[in-house]
Write an enzyme that holds these catalytic residues in place. Structure first.
Site, PDB file in Angstrom:
ATOM      1  N   ASP A   1      16.595  -6.721   4.003  1.00  0.00           N
ATOM      2  CA  ASP A   1      16.174  -5.703   2.823  1.00  0.00           C
ATOM      3  C   ASP A   1      17.186  -4.545   2.742  1.00  0.00           C
ATOM      4  OD1 ASP A   1      14.936  -5.399   0.415  1.00  0.00           O
ATOM      5  OD2 ASP A   1      13.170  -4.553   1.173  1.00  0.00           O
TER       6      ASP A   1
ATOM      7  N   GLY B   1       0.857  -1.165   0.066  1.00  0.00           N
ATOM      8  CA  GLY B   1      -0.168  -0.016   0.072  1.00  0.00           C
ATOM      9  C   GLY B   1       0.838   1.141   0.089  1.00  0.00           C
TER      10      GLY B   1
END
Length: 398
Positions: free
Chosen positions: A214, A103
């Site tokens: 990440d 989102g």
């Protein structure tokens, strides 16, 4: 996650589909009536404004047309308390700074504190369809645990009927990737400072047993003085010393070979990612071109020679070779190894001293580029389909 009890008779009424666990029906709104949420950004009022006006007019509040969010959701998702109009701050949407994998990430103004934040909006349907609920819970849990000057601070987190919300401090100068794309080359003094700040962060996280998984330029933000803030702990995980992870996750170009191969891997995977990042910053290109999938990327990584450009100093060349080592246990990972490394000669790893002076390159380049985003209206509620309502940047972080 309670899935074993999802087929018990006492819970079947929660989900109209007998094959869907009832808690998933609660989260994704299968049992909720369609809401009037498309009216966001229309009236220019906050929720509190609306309630205040209602009381002043002496009009009783309308009877809700929707089923309320079950309060035992607080027990199921304690990391995301149930949204309450009385408790939630009045937020004004100033723009959309990124489009995440689940989102949008919004730039919002807390009207009460007159402070700007970044608000991550996660639609519950997306969370469930991608099976990332545990990941969302872990993200908030980890960010509440960590406190470091080079980590983006976590603010409030809560849930509405259709979304999860995570609020963080806003970094006004964007991310490191945008800076790199503008400059295409970062001088070694700046690379050294950035490397020291990131080494400090990763050592801190690993001492807590946390793998970020990440580490990449898009997840490193720049504050108003040009210093780094590691962000987006959506893939992070607690892995106690001696244990290993197996999930293939992250960004292909930054993934260590042991991650691409499906594990086992541990905290040393973050050091490989740091090596890729520093190589790209200093050389102006990635050590290995991106591939279409993780198996193709693994083959490219295993076959790459990792030739260091001659333009880089001997110290930086040594550091990159020691981070981009295909044998995980041979990579640098202790703080004392970095402190004594030739590349870091003359630099401190003290947090306060690292932040003492602004980063001239960042202030010069980003200060001239950053422009104000267009303002949107105030929140009418927190439940609209933001992916349809907002205009996203032309370039964004996935």
């Amino acid at each position: 996650m309670g899935a074993t009890s999802s087929h018990t008779k006492g819970c079947t009424s929660l989900s109209p589909n007998p094959w869907i666990p009832p808690w998933k029906g609660i989260l994704n709104g299968d049992t909720l009536a369609a809401s009037r949420l498309g009216q966001l950004l229309v009236t220019g009022q906050t929720i509190k404004d609306k309630f205040r006006a209602t009381r002043q007019a002496g009009v009783s509040e309308e009877k809700p047309t929707e089923h309320p969010l079950p309060h035992y959701m607080n027990l199921f998702l304690p990391e995301f308390p149930i949204w309450s109009p009385a408790a939630q701050p009045e937020l004004k949407i100033l723009g959309c700074v990124a489009k995440g994998s689940l989102g949008p990430v919004l730039k919002v103004l807390n009207c009460t504190e007159q402070k700007i934040f970044a608000l991550k909006v996660l639609p519950k349907r997306e969370v469930l369809s991608r099976n990332t609920l545990r990941q969302c819970k872990e993200e908030v849990t980890i960010q509440r645990q960590v406190k470091h000057p080079f980590i983006q601070c976590l603010g409030e987190s809560w849930q509405g009927q259709r979304h999860l919300f995570i609020m963080c401090n806003y970094c006004s100068f964007g991310d490191l990737y945008s800076l790199w794309m503008s400059a295409k080359f970062i001088d070694e003094d700046t690379v050294r400072l950035f490397a020291a700040e990131l080494v400090s962060v990763l050592v801190y996280l690993h001492d807590l047993g946390i793998i970020h998984r990440d580490v990449k330029m898009e997840n490193i933000l720049l504050d108003e003085r040009g210093h780094l803030k590691l962000s987006d702990f959506g893939l992070s995980r607690h892995v106690p010393c001696g244990e290993r992870a197996y999930t293939i996750c992250g960004t292909l170009q930054y993934m260590a070979p042991e991650v691409l191969s499906g594990g086992p891997y541990s905290h040393s995977a973050d050091w490989w990612s740091l090596g890729v990042l520093l190589f790209a910053l200093a050389a102006g290109k990635f050590p290995v071109a991106p591939a279409r999938d993780h198996m193709s990327m693994l083959e490219s990584v295993n076959n790459a020679t990792y030739d260091i450009p001659d333009t880089l100093s001997r110290g930086l060349s040594h550091l990159l070779k020691e981070l981009l080592c295909k044998i995980p246990r041979q990579r640098l990972h202790y703080l004392h190894q970095f402190k004594s490394h030739i590349f870091f000669r003359g630099i401190t790893f003290d947090h306060a001293l690292l932040q003492k002076f602004p980063v001239d390159l960042v202030l010069t380049m980003r200060g001239a580029e950053v422009t104000e985003l267009p303002e949107f209206n105030l929140f009418e509620d927190y439940e609209c389909d933001l992916t349809e309502t907002l205009q996203f940047p032309s370039t964004y972080t996935a």
